[in-house]
Design a protein around this motif. Structure first.
Motif, PDB file in Angstrom:
ATOM      1  N   THR A  45       4.478  34.156  -2.557  1.00 39.78           N
ATOM      2  CA  THR A  45       3.147  34.182  -2.991  1.00 39.78           C
ATOM      3  C   THR A  45       2.924  34.898  -4.112  1.00 39.78           C
ATOM      4  O   THR A  45       2.202  34.672  -5.126  1.00 39.78           O
ATOM      5  N   THR A  60       4.383  33.516  -7.424  1.00 42.97           N
ATOM      6  CA  THR A  60       3.803  32.513  -7.681  1.00 42.97           C
ATOM      7  C   THR A  60       2.401  32.594  -8.640  1.00 42.97           C
ATOM      8  O   THR A  60       1.909  32.201  -9.356  1.00 42.97           O
ATOM      9  N   SER A  61       1.754  33.404  -7.764  1.00 39.63           N
ATOM     10  CA  SER A  61       0.384  34.269  -8.277  1.00 39.63           C
ATOM     11  C   SER A  61       0.472  34.717  -9.294  1.00 39.63           C
ATOM     12  O   SER A  61      -0.447  34.704 -10.640  1.00 39.63           O
ATOM     13  N   VAL A 110       0.750  32.381 -12.242  1.00 36.44           N
ATOM     14  CA  VAL A 110      -0.793  31.684 -12.433  1.00 36.44           C
ATOM     15  C   VAL A 110      -1.501  32.761 -13.344  1.00 36.44           C
ATOM     16  O   VAL A 110      -2.129  32.362 -14.158  1.00 36.44           O
ATOM     17  N   TYR A 149      -4.116  31.399  -5.742  1.00 32.05           N
ATOM     18  CA  TYR A 149      -3.043  30.813  -4.800  1.00 32.05           C
ATOM     19  C   TYR A 149      -3.646  30.950  -3.391  1.00 32.05           C
ATOM     20  O   TYR A 149      -3.696  31.835  -2.485  1.00 32.05           O
ATOM     21  N   THR A 156      -3.588  29.524   0.849  1.00 24.39           N
ATOM     22  CA  THR A 156      -2.601  29.120   1.685  1.00 24.39           C
ATOM     23  C   THR A 156      -3.366  28.863   2.958  1.00 24.39           C
ATOM     24  O   THR A 156      -4.606  28.761   2.925  1.00 24.39           O
ATOM     25  N   LYS A 216      -6.720  33.156   0.968  1.00 21.36           N
ATOM     26  CA  LYS A 216      -6.713  32.803  -0.352  1.00 21.36           C
ATOM     27  C   LYS A 216      -6.488  34.025  -1.160  1.00 21.36           C
ATOM     28  O   LYS A 216      -7.333  35.144  -1.001  1.00 21.36           O
TER      29      LYS A 216
END
Length: 111
Positions: free
Chosen positions: A27, A30-31, A34, A58, A60, A64
């Motif tokens: 996470t 990935t964040s 972004v 992100y 889930t 959030k």
């Protein structure tokens, strides 16, 4: 949760509570991708603003993740202090009490 990344591997990670810390790695990576995309896509006029809200990064099933860029500035300044320490070996995990204190304060303020 907080993380500093160098060459795509974590130098510092902290999660409260500490159980399940590894599940957040994906996470976080990935964040951060972004964040990089959003900041690079923002015009120069907006990039100079101090209160840059990046919004939802992100989502889930369980939570959030939203980000305010000024938190990254504060984290970056503390990270820079660690990197400027002549006793820190770049690439080693960060084990600074001052950095940990800044992160703890940021985590409490974010809740």
């Amino acid at each position: 949760q907080s993380l500093c990344v160098h060459l795509n591997y974590p130098l510092y990670i902290r999660s409260v509570p500490t159980q399940g810390e590894l599940k957040f790695h994906y996470t976080v990576h990935t964040s951060l991708d972004v964040v990089e995309e959003k900041i690079s896509g923002v015009g120069k006029a907006l990039a100079d603003q101090r209160e840059l809200y990046l919004g939802l990064l992100y989502p889930t099933e369980d939570y959030k993740l939203f980000v305010f860029a000024q938190m990254f500035r504060k984290l970056h300044n503390s990270f820079t202090d660690v990197m400027c320490n002549p006793f820190y070996n770049p690439g080693d995990p960060i084990q600074s009490k001052a950095f940990d204190s800044i992160v703890s304060t940021m985590m409490v303020q974010a809740c």
